[in-house]
Design a protein around this motif. Structure first.
Motif, PDB file in Angstrom:
ATOM      1  N   TYR A 299     117.669  -1.282  65.600  1.00 40.02           N
ATOM      2  CA  TYR A 299     117.210  -2.050  64.554  1.00 40.02           C
ATOM      3  C   TYR A 299     115.942  -3.121  65.027  1.00 40.02           C
ATOM      4  CZ  TYR A 299     117.149  -6.349  61.389  1.00 40.02           C
ATOM      5  OH  TYR A 299     116.546  -7.140  60.425  1.00 40.02           O
ATOM      6  N   GLY A 300     115.085  -3.145  64.292  1.00 38.63           N
ATOM      7  CA  GLY A 300     113.966  -3.597  64.610  1.00 38.63           C
ATOM      8  C   GLY A 300     112.708  -3.132  65.153  1.00 38.63           C
ATOM      9  N   THR A 301     112.770  -1.760  65.289  1.00 37.26           N
ATOM     10  CA  THR A 301     111.923  -0.943  66.085  1.00 37.26           C
ATOM     11  C   THR A 301     110.462  -0.786  65.159  1.00 37.26           C
ATOM     12  OG1 THR A 301     113.471   0.433  67.184  1.00 37.26           O
ATOM     13  CG2 THR A 301     111.157   1.407  67.180  1.00 37.26           C
TER      14      THR A 301
ATOM     15  N   ALA B 211     112.170   0.126  54.067  1.00 33.80           N
ATOM     16  CA  ALA B 211     111.829   1.277  52.996  1.00 33.80           C
ATOM     17  C   ALA B 211     113.104   2.148  52.785  1.00 33.80           C
ATOM     18  CB  ALA B 211     110.742   2.101  53.188  1.00 33.80           C
ATOM     19  N   THR B 212     113.664   2.202  53.951  1.00 37.94           N
ATOM     20  CA  THR B 212     114.848   3.431  53.857  1.00 37.94           C
ATOM     21  C   THR B 212     116.308   2.602  53.692  1.00 37.94           C
ATOM     22  OG1 THR B 212     115.196   3.047  56.186  1.00 37.94           O
ATOM     23  CG2 THR B 212     113.826   5.029  55.360  1.00 37.94           C
ATOM     24  N   ILE B 213     116.355   1.587  53.999  1.00 37.11           N
ATOM     25  CA  ILE B 213     117.632   0.901  53.917  1.00 37.11           C
ATOM     26  C   ILE B 213     117.850   0.335  52.276  1.00 37.11           C
ATOM     27  CG2 ILE B 213     119.048  -1.320  54.544  1.00 37.11           C
ATOM     28  CD1 ILE B 213     118.110  -0.825  57.326  1.00 37.11           C
ATOM     29  N   HIS B 214     116.724  -0.439  51.934  1.00 41.24           N
ATOM     30  CA  HIS B 214     116.469  -1.089  50.587  1.00 41.24           C
ATOM     31  C   HIS B 214     115.641  -0.149  49.689  1.00 41.24           C
ATOM     32  CE1 HIS B 214     118.859  -4.413  52.359  1.00 41.24           C
ATOM     33  NE2 HIS B 214     117.796  -4.555  53.103  1.00 41.24           N
ATOM     34  N   SER B 215     115.849   1.036  49.692  1.00 43.83           N
ATOM     35  CA  SER B 215     114.786   2.083  49.046  1.00 43.83           C
ATOM     36  C   SER B 215     115.004   1.979  47.505  1.00 43.83           C
ATOM     37  CB  SER B 215     115.463   3.379  49.393  1.00 43.83           C
ATOM     38  OG  SER B 215     114.560   4.423  48.699  1.00 43.83           O
ATOM     39  N   LYS B 216     113.599   1.997  46.882  1.00 40.17           N
ATOM     40  CA  LYS B 216     113.660   2.004  45.699  1.00 40.17           C
ATOM     41  C   LYS B 216     114.242   3.106  44.644  1.00 40.17           C
ATOM     42  CE  LYS B 216     109.072  -0.399  46.373  1.00 40.17           C
ATOM     43  NZ  LYS B 216     107.665  -0.154  46.183  1.00 40.17           N
ATOM     44  N   GLU B 217     114.477   4.326  45.467  1.00 38.81           N
ATOM     45  CA  GLU B 217     115.265   5.475  44.770  1.00 38.81           C
ATOM     46  C   GLU B 217     115.903   6.182  45.914  1.00 38.81           C
ATOM     47  OE1 GLU B 217     112.126   8.971  44.569  1.00 38.81           O
ATOM     48  OE2 GLU B 217     111.460   7.095  43.615  1.00 38.81           O
ATOM     49  N   PRO B 218     117.055   6.924  45.694  1.00 34.11           N
ATOM     50  CA  PRO B 218     117.582   7.693  46.552  1.00 34.11           C
ATOM     51  C   PRO B 218     116.700   8.580  47.482  1.00 34.11           C
ATOM     52  CG  PRO B 218     118.657   7.799  44.650  1.00 34.11           C
ATOM     53  CD  PRO B 218     117.298   7.211  44.194  1.00 34.11           C
TER      54      PRO B 218
ATOM     55  N   THR C 166     125.718   2.723  54.062  1.00 29.53           N
ATOM     56  CA  THR C 166     124.118   2.985  54.030  1.00 29.53           C
ATOM     57  C   THR C 166     123.732   3.718  55.329  1.00 29.53           C
ATOM     58  OG1 THR C 166     123.987   0.809  52.998  1.00 29.53           O
ATOM     59  CG2 THR C 166     122.123   1.433  54.290  1.00 29.53           C
ATOM     60  N   CYS C 167     123.010   4.661  55.193  1.00 21.56           N
ATOM     61  CA  CYS C 167     122.619   5.620  56.179  1.00 21.56           C
ATOM     62  C   CYS C 167     121.594   4.711  57.077  1.00 21.56           C
ATOM     63  CB  CYS C 167     121.947   6.895  55.791  1.00 21.56           C
ATOM     64  SG  CYS C 167     121.021   7.757  57.003  1.00 21.56           S
ATOM     65  N   LEU C 168     121.607   4.636  58.238  1.00 19.36           N
ATOM     66  CA  LEU C 168     120.548   3.660  59.047  1.00 19.36           C
ATOM     67  C   LEU C 168     119.810   4.750  59.864  1.00 19.36           C
ATOM     68  CD1 LEU C 168     123.289   1.090  60.075  1.00 19.36           C
ATOM     69  CD2 LEU C 168     121.522   0.877  58.352  1.00 19.36           C
ATOM     70  N   ILE C 169     118.606   4.822  59.817  1.00 16.91           N
ATOM     71  CA  ILE C 169     117.747   5.983  60.408  1.00 16.91           C
ATOM     72  C   ILE C 169     117.826   5.637  62.075  1.00 16.91           C
ATOM     73  CG2 ILE C 169     116.277   5.895  58.514  1.00 16.91           C
ATOM     74  CD1 ILE C 169     114.334   4.253  59.706  1.00 16.91           C
ATOM     75  N   TRP C 170     118.383   4.667  62.733  1.00 16.23           N
ATOM     76  CA  TRP C 170     118.499   4.765  64.193  1.00 16.23           C
ATOM     77  C   TRP C 170     119.743   5.332  64.683  1.00 16.23           C
ATOM     78  CZ3 TRP C 170     117.857   0.409  61.108  1.00 16.23           C
ATOM     79  CH2 TRP C 170     119.000  -0.354  61.039  1.00 16.23           C
ATOM     80  N   GLU C 171     120.673   5.752  63.592  1.00 15.88           N
ATOM     81  CA  GLU C 171     121.937   6.354  63.921  1.00 15.88           C
ATOM     82  C   GLU C 171     121.898   7.897  64.026  1.00 15.88           C
ATOM     83  OE1 GLU C 171     124.900   4.528  61.974  1.00 15.88           O
ATOM     84  OE2 GLU C 171     124.834   2.354  63.388  1.00 15.88           O
TER      85      GLU C 171
END
Length: 631
Positions: A346-348, A355-362, A375-380
């Protein structure tokens, strides 16, 4: 869900496809919106998970899993060879001129029978998705009608393609829609016909380009397969879709500069459009000495504003030109296939994380950990093996979600070229001898694009064998279907037609003994923008000790910080020195000579032959400059 066959009446379909879709076995689905595609990807409304399974000779094989998360769907591939693009996946089926492996050469037989088998297989499918889309940029009226034909249980593939390209909802299909390209997706064939390999077959017909995708990782088909279609069209019409990211940079002093960054896969294209990564105290870590552990930090008080234009495919169509003498491009994609392997906590990269965690659309995520309804986290990232994370986690980012996105035609002030370079020291000499950045004369810029070294530790592809590999003309050769020399001529003509665009070379990963990652690229972007381009006083530049590196810098300041000379000219590092530099220079030069010889065919432009022969004869930087003098 309505009967999709009603929408087929608007389409002018080839007979082979018409026969499939009128088959009594098949229910045709023409999606009306993205929500419908996501529902199909999960196997129906209310499902949280779905397995894309096929019966292969009595055995059930899972090709992919789909998981519903709060911010989209996550696709994972149990077979780790399907988690990244195989650079050898492209096969040519037709008899038109090509330098790529043909189906007959690789498999010892014509593609005709497999093509027929594929069509017969589709006729037996109960539900078939027909996805209309445009290849290219329809906003600029450079969009080519296209279709994807996908079995319903692989609907996630159709959803990925719809986000990457310009999807046409069923109600918006124009009359007389005649596809210029069709992608047929038939996953079982990689097992039944191709021994489990990742195979994408291209078949160029008189007025249409067929792409047969026999695997479900979208890289070589929904992404690069469409790129192949555009390159094929451009080859016929005399233009190129470049493998490049593009960004307009606005400095704190309101200067504007547009940079286009070309590179082989992993060479820093997406990173060129990213904000600078900073430490907690706001400083930028430019590099760390791998021997002493010493860090070099610089302070950049105010970062430039970034307005991304393209991420990977820059369409350079002649109709975009304004006559300014600069190259003009627009995005050839509607969504970006972002690799996020560098985001491991987180924070990279806050902008992409938000944009990916609180996306405006799926969104659609690949190669990431997924728990239903979390919630899918892009660092995992998922692991290829215990403790070894997949090097190719991805998210498909629709352009409209990106911050400050620009959809205008971009006139290019500076074309940069990227290469991943290894650590280089006196004890372990290698080709990591390139300084923070170099200025290239146009002739040298051309041969760098012809060779396009893939470089060190590429995370995007399967093949990680030792040593350099070439991705060839423009770095897009892995996706081109024709002749290398034809693409080489197109690139040279493009350079000659755009004399007001300048050229630089930017390495990433290592400068000699310093690990830099992509920090050097970001700092170079800031430097070029603040000074308004890549025109320099003669006293700032010196001919590089290795001539194919063009001009190196005697000195450079970024926001008042003087860059150490050893980062500008690696041979001045005491951990490297002249001897290690010269060994690395020979590695690079020998590699260039070996790769360039293949272009010396009768079809090469005379000027191109002069430039390549100059390299083979160890020309000086000044000699390259005289061949195309616009410095």
């Amino acid at each position: 869900m309505c009967d999709g066959k009603n929408y087929l009446r608007k389409m002018l379909l080839p007979q082979a496809l018409a026969d499939i879709l009128k088959s009594g076995n098949s229910n045709v689905i023409v999606p009306r919106n993205k929500e419908e595609l996501f529902e199909l990807a999960l196997g129906g409304k209310g499902n949280d998970t779905f397995e894309c399974n096929y019966d292969i000779n009595g055995e059930t094989i899972c090709e992919a899993t789909v998981t519903k998360c709060k911010n989209g769907i996550v696709v994972n591939f149990p077979d780790i060879t399907m988690r990244r693009r195989d650079p050898n996946s492209m096969i040519i089926a037709d008899d038109l001129p090509t330098d790529k492996p043909t189906h007959y050469e690789r498999f010892g037989k014509s593609f005709d029978d497999t093509r027929t088998d594929t069509f017969e297989w589709f006729k037996q499918q109960k539900d078939i998705i027909v996805l209309p889309f445009y290849s290219g940029n329809q906003d600029m009226e450079i969009g080519y009608p296209s279709l994807a034909i996908v079995p319903k249980n692989a609907a996630f593939f159709a959803a990925m393609l719809a986000d990457l390209q310009r999807f046409i909802p069923a109600e918006e299909i124009p009359n007389f829609f005649k596809p210029k390209a069709i992608i047929y997706v038939a996953p079982p064939f990689r097992h039944t016909h191709y021994d489990g390999q990742q195979v994408v077959v291209h078949n160029r017909l008189y007025d249409m380009h067929e792409v047969f995708s026999y695997n479900l990782y979208p890289g070589p088909s929904a992404k690069k397969g469409v790129y192949s279609v555009l390159l094929n069209i451009g080859e016929q019409e005399g233009w190129v879709t470049l493998h490049a990211s593009t960004v307009t940079v606005i400095t704190p002093y309101e200067l504007s500069l547009t940079i286009m960054h070309e590179a082989a896969s992993g060479g820093g294209k997406s990173e060129m459009t990213e904000p600078i990564h900073r430490d907690v105290d706001g400083r930028v870590l430019l590099g760390t000495n791998i021997i002493t552990g010493d860090d070099i930090h610089i302070t950049i008080s105010d970062s430039c504003e970034l307005y991304p234009v393209t991420d990977d495919m820059a369409l350079a169509h002649p109709k975009l030109s304004t006559g300014s003498g600069k190259l003009a491009v627009v995005d050839a994609e509607n969504g970006w296939f972002l690799r996020v392997n560098h985001i491991d906590h987180y924070g990279t990269e806050p902008e992409t994380e938000e944009a990916t965690i609180h996306s405006k659309e799926p969104l659609i995520f690949l190669n990431m950990q997924a728990v239903p309804n979390s919630t899918c986290l892009i660092w995992e990232h998922i692991e290829d093996s215990p403790g070894v994370p997949c090097s190719n986690p991805r998210v498909i980012m629709p352009r409209k979600i990106k911050k400050n996105i620009s959809s205008k035609v971009a006139e290019i002030d500076v074309r940069s070229f990227g290469i991943r370079t290894p650590p280089t020291t006196a004890e372990n000499p290698n080709y990591g001898i390139i300084g923070l950045f170099h200025v290239l004369p146009p002739a040298l810029a051309w041969i760098w694009r012809l060779v396009a070294p893939r470089g060190f530790a590429n995370p995007s592809i399967i093949d990680q064998s030792a040593g350099m590999k070439s991705e060839g003309v423009g770095s897009y050769w892995p996706f081109a279907v024709g002749k290398m020399v034809d693409q080489a001529n197109l690139l040279l003509k493009q350079i000659l037609d755009t004399p007001e665009t300048r050229y630089v070379l930017i390495p990433n990963q290592f400068l000699g003994a310093y690990k830099i990652g992509f920090a050097g690229e970001w700092c170079t972007r800031e430097y070029l923008a603040r000074r308004g381009g890549a025109k320099f006083r003669s006293e700032q530049l010196v001919e590089s000790r290795c001539p194919i590196l063009g001009y190196a810098f005697n000195n450079a300041k970024i926001d008042g910080y003087q860059i150490p000379k050893g980062l500008l000219q690696v041979n001045y590092q005491q951990e490297a020195g002249n001897e290690a530099y010269d060994i690395g220079a020979k590695i690079l030069t020998d590699f260039f000579k070996d790769e360039l010889k293949k272009y010396l065919t009768p079809d090469l432009m005379p000027l191109g032959r002069q430039i390549i022969e100059a390299c083979l004869n160890d020309a000086s930087v000044e000699e390259y400059t005289r061949l195309i003098p616009n410095m």
